[in-house]
Design a protein around this motif. Structure first.
Motif, PDB file in Angstrom:
ATOM      1  N   ALA A 170     -48.534  25.831   8.959  1.00 18.94           N
ATOM      2  CA  ALA A 170     -47.258  26.376   8.498  1.00 18.94           C
ATOM      3  C   ALA A 170     -47.410  27.885   8.270  1.00 18.94           C
ATOM      4  O   ALA A 170     -48.499  28.369   7.920  1.00 18.94           O
ATOM      5  CB  ALA A 170     -46.838  25.692   7.200  1.00 18.94           C
ATOM      6  N   LEU A 237     -46.599  20.756   7.386  1.00 23.13           N
ATOM      7  CA  LEU A 237     -45.355  21.491   7.167  1.00 23.13           C
ATOM      8  C   LEU A 237     -45.279  22.060   5.756  1.00 23.13           C
ATOM      9  O   LEU A 237     -44.678  23.118   5.543  1.00 23.13           O
ATOM     10  CB  LEU A 237     -44.147  20.565   7.418  1.00 23.13           C
ATOM     11  N   HIS A 253     -41.350  21.247  15.735  1.00 18.31           N
ATOM     12  CA  HIS A 253     -41.669  22.167  14.644  1.00 18.31           C
ATOM     13  C   HIS A 253     -42.096  23.538  15.174  1.00 18.31           C
ATOM     14  O   HIS A 253     -41.830  24.560  14.533  1.00 18.31           O
ATOM     15  CB  HIS A 253     -42.757  21.562  13.760  1.00 18.31           C
ATOM     16  N   THR A 258     -41.357  26.178  12.014  1.00 22.14           N
ATOM     17  CA  THR A 258     -41.948  25.642  10.781  1.00 22.14           C
ATOM     18  C   THR A 258     -43.440  25.362  10.944  1.00 22.14           C
ATOM     19  O   THR A 258     -44.141  25.142   9.960  1.00 22.14           O
ATOM     20  CB  THR A 258     -41.223  24.364  10.359  1.00 22.14           C
TER      21      THR A 258
END
Length: 300
Positions: A170, A237, A253, A258
């Motif tokens: 992340a 995440l 993602h 993210t």
């Protein structure tokens, strides 16, 4: 009904249609004497005369006309059944029972299935999900999507894609801990580990050797271990550490930002993705359509 009985009925109907044993023999591609003997056996079995024979003519008796009406209907239904089977063999139709790995199926295949049924309106799909081995024969499945190297002599295997391993994090984790530039730097990072459902040892991570391109495994360490892929993704995440994912898990993602891919140069292909189906002389149209469709999805 035995095969000889059905054949004698077909011969009787053909004689009635053609008006002679010779013409019926030409239509059936057998000798007139064979046709005559077949009809005689049928008459003996029924105990009635079906034809009135003279040296110059051949005509149905009253019993023959009654029997012909029933037999013509039966043979027409058989021909219709054969036509329907040929049509089914020509295009995907009916119920397709499939099973898929949970994450791969949910993320990559299920969102696309509507296009498959739109393409083949007579096709219906029942899908189940499992990450452990299933007996496809006992479960009456038409096809199973599997990751790895399945071995089942009862099943045919068609490869439709390949897993690829990538490492992600992340943005919050990267901001706090930096981007690893080499595999050696993983030792000072928190790596979220995965515990296989059928084992008690954490899984090592897979990488590509930068010099020869070969795949190899490397153990990593971290503060969290999960036996569920969704939990691994959620922890990544949340910024809890680095995660190694299959590309299909990371794709949405990465697109949203993210997650960010790191150590790109070490990303490596993993095991194959295959569709398994029961061994048969002919691959059914519905299974063939599914295999082609999954190959198309994974190629993208």
């Amino acid at each position: 009904m035995g095969l000889d009985r059905l054949g004698s009925i077909a011969a009787f109907v053909k004689v009635a249609e053609q008006g002679s044993f010779a013409a019926a023999g030409r239509a059936l591609r057998i000798s007139p004497s064979a046709v005559s003997k077949s009809v005689l056996r049928l008459e003996d079995r029924l105990g009635v005369r079906l034809f009135q024979r003279t040296t110059r003519s051949l005509s149905l008796t009253e019993d023959g006309e009654t029997f012909l009406a029933r037999c013509s209907t039966i043979l027409a239904e058989i021909e219709q059944a054969e036509r329907e089977m040929r049509e089914r063999a020509a295009k995907p139709s009916g119920l397709l029972r499939i099973e898929m790995p949970t994450a791969l199926g949910r993320l990559k295949i299920v969102p696309e299935l509507g296009r498959l049924t739109a393409r083949h309106p007579q096709l219906r799909i029942t899908a189940t999900f499992a990450d452990t081995l299933t007996d496809p024969i006992a479960a009456r499945l038409d096809a199973i999507v599997r990751i790895g190297f399945p071995r089942d002599e009862r099943m045919m295997v068609r490869r439709v894609g390949t897993i690829r391993y990538i490492v992600c994090a992340a943005p919050a984790y990267i901001a706090a801990h930096g981007v690893p530039q080499s595999l050696e730097e993983l030792d000072r990072h928190d790596c979220i580990q995965r515990l296989p459902q059928d084992g008690d040892c954490v899984a090592s991570w897979w990488f590509r050797n930068a010099e020869n391109g070969e795949a190899f495994q490397r153990p990593v360490t971290g503060t969290m271990t999960f036996n569920n892929n969704d939990a691994v993704v959620e922890a990544g995440l949340a910024g809890a550490g680095l995660v190694q994912l299959h590309t299909y898990m990371a794709e949405p993602h990465l697109k949203s930002g993210t997650l960010v891919q790191v150590l790109d140069a070490y990303a490596v292909d993993g095991p194959p993705i295959s569709v398994l189906f029961p061994s048969a002389r002919q691959l059914s149209p519905k299974v063939r359509a599914f295999i082609e469709f999954v190959s198309e999805i994974l190629a993208r």
